[in-house]
Design a protein around this motif. Sequence first.
Motif, PDB file in Angstrom:
ATOM      1  N   VAL A 150      -4.078   7.315  -6.728  1.00  0.00           N
ATOM      2  CA  VAL A 150      -3.562   6.949  -5.364  1.00  0.00           C
ATOM      3  C   VAL A 150      -3.815   7.683  -4.494  1.00  0.00           C
ATOM      4  O   VAL A 150      -4.027   8.553  -4.953  1.00  0.00           O
ATOM      5  CB  VAL A 150      -1.588   5.723  -5.319  1.00  0.00           C
ATOM      6  N   VAL A 209      -7.074   3.176  -5.578  1.00  0.00           N
ATOM      7  CA  VAL A 209      -5.643   2.502  -4.477  1.00  0.00           C
ATOM      8  C   VAL A 209      -6.369   3.626  -3.731  1.00  0.00           C
ATOM      9  O   VAL A 209      -5.459   4.955  -3.496  1.00  0.00           O
ATOM     10  CB  VAL A 209      -4.574   2.593  -4.234  1.00  0.00           C
ATOM     11  N   ALA A 243      -0.034  -4.813  -3.765  1.00  0.00           N
ATOM     12  CA  ALA A 243      -0.954  -3.757  -4.710  1.00  0.00           C
ATOM     13  C   ALA A 243      -0.122  -4.594  -5.997  1.00  0.00           C
ATOM     14  O   ALA A 243      -1.009  -4.375  -6.847  1.00  0.00           O
ATOM     15  CB  ALA A 243      -0.652  -2.233  -3.637  1.00  0.00           C
TER      16      ALA A 243
END
Length: 281
Positions: A12, A94, A222
């Motif tokens: 991320v 992400v 997500a």
Amino acid sequence: MVEPQPARTALVTGASRGIGRAVALGLADAGLDVALLARDEERLAQVAAEVRGRGRRALVLAADVTDPTAVAAAVARAESPAADGGLDGVDLLVNNAGRIDVEVPVWEADVDEWWQVMTTNVRGPFLLARFAVPGMLARGGGRVIDLNSGSGSHDMTYSSAYNLSKTALMRLGHHLHATGHGRGLRTLELAPGVVATDMTAAMGVHADRTEWTPVERTVDVAVAFARGELDECSGWFVRVSDDTPASLRTLATEATAAAPRHLRVLPAGPSDPLSQALTGR
């Protein structure tokens, strides 16, 4: 057609605060180990401690998403064996790191700031995909979520660099879907609505806003995507102020468009000779 497995690990970006932090923690709650990437190593360490407090492995990757050498090294570290401190691969990327320019029309924009926004919001996700996707494909597939925006799907009268960058990011996601879907790559352009963050707090357009989109809605989508529950929506633009995992699953079974939730130029009217060319492919 290759079908990817549910994600076990995630990388991320922009994970030190705001939406990135919330998504990273939500993925950890869902059972994923998480690599956390941002420039602020001290803040990342705090988020890593929260991930570990949830019983999952966390990897701190202090890097600038616009630096190809730093991004390549960060991805390589995340992909390294667990015995060496890595995560044994990245199953979910992400792309959350981003910035916005001041709220002025393009002819009043600061030249350097304008291009810095484009660099962060487009070059950054490109570099992460460039270095993370090959490993995914080699392992039989993976997933990419781009934190996009409603500004990626419509014209704005301010912050032109942000407007253009999110539109370009959507095209990048659609490219990944078109080229990688058959090899097990799944992508999602995820707009979080208007979440209360440091960025939105500094924007004049939201100065009087009293209602915000809960960040939990972004986390829910997500997590569902990481688990493979929304693979039929690969390549789509979704906006969590309107979409939920359940509604998206239903919509996917009803979709009839040639390219659902993709960017298209609209025909001028029913007699437009370009109607099929614009919307039918």
